[in-house]
Structure formats: structure tokens, C-alpha cells
Design a protein around this motif. Sequence first.
Motif, PDB file in Angstrom:
ATOM      1  N   LYS A  73      -5.656  11.341   3.883  1.00  0.00           N
ATOM      2  CA  LYS A  73      -6.565  10.231   4.163  1.00  0.00           C
ATOM      3  C   LYS A  73      -6.372   9.099   3.156  1.00  0.00           C
ATOM      4  O   LYS A  73      -6.439   7.917   3.510  1.00  0.00           O
ATOM      5  CB  LYS A  73      -8.014  10.720   4.163  1.00  0.00           C
ATOM      6  N   ARG A  74      -6.112   9.455   1.893  1.00  0.00           N
ATOM      7  CA  ARG A  74      -5.846   8.431   0.872  1.00  0.00           C
ATOM      8  C   ARG A  74      -4.604   7.633   1.237  1.00  0.00           C
ATOM      9  O   ARG A  74      -4.576   6.404   1.100  1.00  0.00           O
ATOM     10  CB  ARG A  74      -5.663   9.081  -0.502  1.00  0.00           C
TER      11      ARG A  74
ATOM     12  N   ALA B 142      -2.064   2.669   3.037  1.00  0.00           N
ATOM     13  CA  ALA B 142      -1.186   2.010   4.005  1.00  0.00           C
ATOM     14  C   ALA B 142      -1.947   0.940   4.785  1.00  0.00           C
ATOM     15  O   ALA B 142      -1.416  -0.149   5.045  1.00  0.00           O
ATOM     16  CB  ALA B 142      -0.581   3.034   4.954  1.00  0.00           C
ATOM     17  N   GLY B 143      -3.179   1.228   5.147  1.00  0.00           N
ATOM     18  CA  GLY B 143      -3.997   0.247   5.862  1.00  0.00           C
ATOM     19  C   GLY B 143      -4.283  -0.979   5.026  1.00  0.00           C
ATOM     20  O   GLY B 143      -4.247  -2.108   5.526  1.00  0.00           O
ATOM     21  N   ILE B 144      -4.574  -0.764   3.751  1.00  0.00           N
ATOM     22  CA  ILE B 144      -4.840  -1.894   2.850  1.00  0.00           C
ATOM     23  C   ILE B 144      -3.584  -2.752   2.690  1.00  0.00           C
ATOM     24  O   ILE B 144      -3.649  -3.981   2.741  1.00  0.00           O
ATOM     25  CB  ILE B 144      -5.356  -1.386   1.490  1.00  0.00           C
ATOM     26  N   LEU B 145      -2.417  -2.112   2.507  1.00  0.00           N
ATOM     27  CA  LEU B 145      -1.165  -2.858   2.384  1.00  0.00           C
ATOM     28  C   LEU B 145      -0.838  -3.636   3.656  1.00  0.00           C
ATOM     29  O   LEU B 145      -0.381  -4.783   3.604  1.00  0.00           O
ATOM     30  CB  LEU B 145      -0.016  -1.916   2.028  1.00  0.00           C
ATOM     31  N   PHE B 146      -1.084  -3.023   4.807  1.00  0.00           N
ATOM     32  CA  PHE B 146      -0.858  -3.708   6.076  1.00  0.00           C
ATOM     33  C   PHE B 146      -1.771  -4.927   6.199  1.00  0.00           C
ATOM     34  O   PHE B 146      -1.334  -6.004   6.603  1.00  0.00           O
ATOM     35  CB  PHE B 146      -1.083  -2.741   7.244  1.00  0.00           C
TER      36      PHE B 146
END
Length: 165
Positions: free
Chosen positions: A21-22, A27-31
Motif C-alpha cells: 500500500k505504501r 507511485a500515486g503521489i509521483l504520478f
Amino acid sequence: MSALFNTIFRPVAEFLESPVKRCFVIAGILFLIAVIEFFSLGLARRTFVFYTIKDGIVVVEDRMLKHSQSREGDIIRYVEETLLGPVSPELLPLVQRGTQLKSLLFRNGIVYADFTSDAAMPPAEGGRTLENFRTFHASILRNFSYVKEVRFFIEGTAIFAENFL
């Protein structure tokens, strides 16, 4: 304060305990950062290949140029960047330093580029004018798939295209 901690931070901390989950959160934050940067900074850019001649060998330089609103604008930026010369100091420019683009027109797949009289002289650093224009011609055709033909002019006088084939 402890009620706020229990309602907000504890579930978040429990969610992030899992390494999988981390990774998804990171990855979501970087995207999200990449998308914001793309739209806010105008990073719709292209990589252009610049040919320069060193010891008779064609060398490639990659540069990033901001995408223009029109095809003609992209070609103008490319030609002006080529006229500035190579970034690497050991490479030779294609045209005499100080050469400027007087005008550029893109119509029906043909590029018409007119240069100042400095373009008629070989670069002071070395090189042959006709070979350099042949390389310049090929690089425009390679970088812009929608260009069918390139016609160069120096102070309004045509440099014949058959010399480049």
C-alpha cells in the motif's frame, strides 16, 4: 487533539503499514506531481536531433525544445536552435556564427527557409558549406515527418534542392 488523531491519523497509519500500500501511495503521489508539472509548466516538448560535423563524422546532439502551437513554429524553433550551434565545444557548427533566419514558411509540406548572407560562408571553425547544408536538410526531414521537401535561400537566392540529394 487525541480525538483528531484517532479519527484521522490512526487509520492512515494503519493503512500505510502494508509495504504494498505504501508503494501504491508513493507511485500515486509521483504520478500526481508529474501530471501537475506537465500541465503547469507546459512540458509538451519534443526531442530534436542536431547533426554537427567533427573530423568528417556526423555527431548527434539531443535537445529538448518546447512544443509550439503550430508546425511552422516548431520548425522555426528547430532552425533557430541549429543556427545557435552545438552545445558541446568540441563540435563544429553547421553554419557561420552570426547567421540568422530571415524568414521561414511551411506550406503544403514544403519548408522555405531564407538565411542572412553569413550562411554562404563556411563556418570559421571548419567544414564545407554544401555538406553542412546537406546535413541541415536531412535533419529537418528526419525531425519532422510531415515535411516533404526543404528549400533553402540565402538573401533570397535559392540553393537548389538537387544539390542535397
